[in-house]
Design a protein around this motif. Structure first.
Motif, short mmCIF file in Angstrom:
data_model
loop_
_atom_site.label_atom_id
_atom_site.label_comp_id
_atom_site.label_asym_id
_atom_site.label_seq_id
_atom_site.Cartn_x
_atom_site.Cartn_y
_atom_site.Cartn_z
N LYS A 1 0.87 -1.53 0.33
CA LYS A 1 -0.08 0.50 0.03
C LYS A 1 1.33 1.37 0.23
O LYS A 1 2.04 1.19 1.28
N ASP A 2 0.61 2.00 -0.82
CA ASP A 2 1.17 3.65 -0.79
C ASP A 2 2.39 3.38 -0.85
O ASP A 2 3.39 4.10 -0.12
N GLN A 3 3.09 2.42 -1.92
CA GLN A 3 4.07 2.83 -2.25
C GLN A 3 4.52 2.34 -3.69
O GLN A 3 3.12 1.78 -4.32
N LEU A 4 5.57 2.13 -4.41
CA LEU A 4 5.99 1.68 -6.18
C LEU A 4 7.31 1.32 -6.03
O LEU A 4 7.52 0.63 -5.05
N PRO A 5 7.64 -0.30 -6.77
CA PRO A 5 8.54 -0.94 -7.10
C PRO A 5 9.94 -0.05 -7.21
O PRO A 5 9.63 0.88 -7.49
N ASN A 6 10.53 -0.51 -6.21
CA ASN A 6 12.12 0.59 -5.69
C ASN A 6 12.98 0.33 -7.47
O ASN A 6 13.17 0.89 -7.88
N ASP A 7 12.51 -0.41 -8.33
CA ASP A 7 13.25 -0.51 -9.49
C ASP A 7 12.64 0.55 -10.81
O ASP A 7 12.62 -0.34 -11.90
N LEU A 8 11.17 0.82 -10.08
CA LEU A 8 9.97 1.43 -11.12
C LEU A 8 11.10 2.64 -12.47
O LEU A 8 11.01 2.20 -14.04
N PRO A 9 11.94 3.11 -11.83
CA PRO A 9 12.47 3.75 -12.43
C PRO A 9 13.52 3.09 -13.95
O PRO A 9 14.28 3.36 -15.20
N LYS B 1 3.38 13.04 -19.56
CA LYS B 1 4.06 13.44 -18.58
C LYS B 1 5.25 12.10 -17.56
O LYS B 1 5.38 12.45 -16.66
N TYR B 2 4.82 11.12 -18.20
CA TYR B 2 5.33 9.69 -16.84
C TYR B 2 6.55 10.00 -17.25
O TYR B 2 6.88 10.29 -18.42
N PRO B 3 7.83 10.79 -15.84
CA PRO B 3 8.72 10.19 -16.16
C PRO B 3 10.25 9.24 -16.14
O PRO B 3 11.32 9.26 -17.37
N PHE B 4 9.80 7.92 -16.48
CA PHE B 4 10.44 7.41 -16.96
C PHE B 4 8.94 6.13 -17.99
O PHE B 4 8.91 6.70 -19.10
N VAL C 1 -1.39 2.72 -6.16
CA VAL C 1 -0.87 3.82 -6.03
C VAL C 1 -1.95 5.10 -5.34
O VAL C 1 -1.23 5.60 -4.69
N ASP C 2 -3.46 4.82 -5.93
CA ASP C 2 -4.21 5.65 -5.11
C ASP C 2 -5.61 5.30 -5.03
O ASP C 2 -5.91 3.96 -6.17
N THR D 1 2.17 9.23 -12.06
CA THR D 1 2.61 10.55 -12.38
C THR D 1 3.57 10.77 -10.89
O THR D 1 4.74 10.91 -10.99
N LYS D 2 2.55 11.58 -10.23
CA LYS D 2 3.45 12.34 -9.28
C LYS D 2 3.45 11.60 -8.01
O LYS D 2 4.39 11.84 -7.55
N LYS D 3 3.30 10.43 -7.86
CA LYS D 3 3.69 9.40 -6.88
C LYS D 3 4.71 9.42 -7.48
O LYS D 3 5.94 9.19 -6.88
N ALA D 4 5.16 9.35 -8.52
CA ALA D 4 6.71 8.69 -9.25
C ALA D 4 7.74 9.59 -8.80
O ALA D 4 8.70 9.41 -9.00
N SER D 5 7.12 11.11 -9.54
CA SER D 5 8.17 11.98 -9.05
C SER D 5 8.49 12.13 -7.49
O SER D 5 9.28 12.43 -7.82
#
Length: 207
Positions: free
Chosen positions: A43-51, A101-104, A177-178, A196-200
């Motif tokens: 919950k409320d987190q992203l994978p560490n290797d997402l970038p 606008k997604y950075p990856f 994510v949300d 996008t906002k969470k990744a940034s």
């Protein structure tokens, strides 16, 4: 996303009020999938290797709609099929614009192509359990219930919320994510920015 809508007065004959909306969480299929695969839900987190990884965005595709409503299909289900097709065009436009606008790394594709792109090294999928709800007639969106109290009629909105998640296609782990309102099912201009906002925010030095 979970803030109730404002209460307002409806002046139609006798006094009627619309009470604050109630959130009704129905998104649960991914939880079942995680349990069956002995996977994890974060919950409320992203994978560490997402970038460094590549993610898939799924666009809506039109379906064939019979000229006449088939026997046994409700008029509501038939109408939703036509609504789905009407929504696909502008929804796809919003997806393409928001995804820029997604950075990856990402790719926009169709739901039936996920297995192929997984074999090509795409590790993640952005998805939610209501994606096919118009086609399966499971869409609930915003429902209104009427009640009486002391001679006054009250209407209460119940807003169905959906968990937006990133799915790891190699482990079947899910990263929530949300939440967003199912009423905004086709509005990628509201959905994609959640990731996008969470990744940034999570990876500011890499975005």
């Amino acid at each position: 996303m979970q803030t109730p809508t404002l209460t307002f007065l409806l002046g139609l004959g006798s006094t009627m009020f619309l009470r604050p909306a109630v959130q009704a969480q129905i998104s649960g299929n991914y939880r079942k999938a995680a349990k069956e695969a002995n996977a994890h839900i974060f919950k409320d987190q992203l994978p560490n290797d997402l970038p460094q990884a590549k993610i898939l965005y799924i666009k809506f595709e039109p379906v064939q709609v019979p000229a006449q409503r088939p026997e046994g299909m409700t008029s509501e289900a038939y109408t939703r099929l036509r609504w789905h097709n009407q929504n696909c065009g502008w929804s796809g436009d919003q997806l393409r614009q928001a995804a820029r606008k997604y950075p990856f790394a990402y790719r926009i594709t169709t739901q039936d192509s996920v297995a192929y792109y997984r074999s090509q090294g795409y590790k993640y999928l952005l998805f939610h359990d209501s994606f096919n709800s118009f086609l399966t007639n499971n869409y609930q969106g915003v429902r209104t219930h009427m009640s009486f109290s002391g001679g006054t009629r009250y209407f209460q909105e119940e807003i169905t919320t959906v968990d937006l998640y990133v799915q790891d296609l190699t482990t079947n782990d899910f990263y929530v994510v949300d939440k967003f309102s199912e009423h905004h099912l086709y509005k990628y201009s509201l959905i994609i920015p959640l990731l996008t906002k969470k990744a940034s925010k999570t990876f500011p030095a890499k975005s």
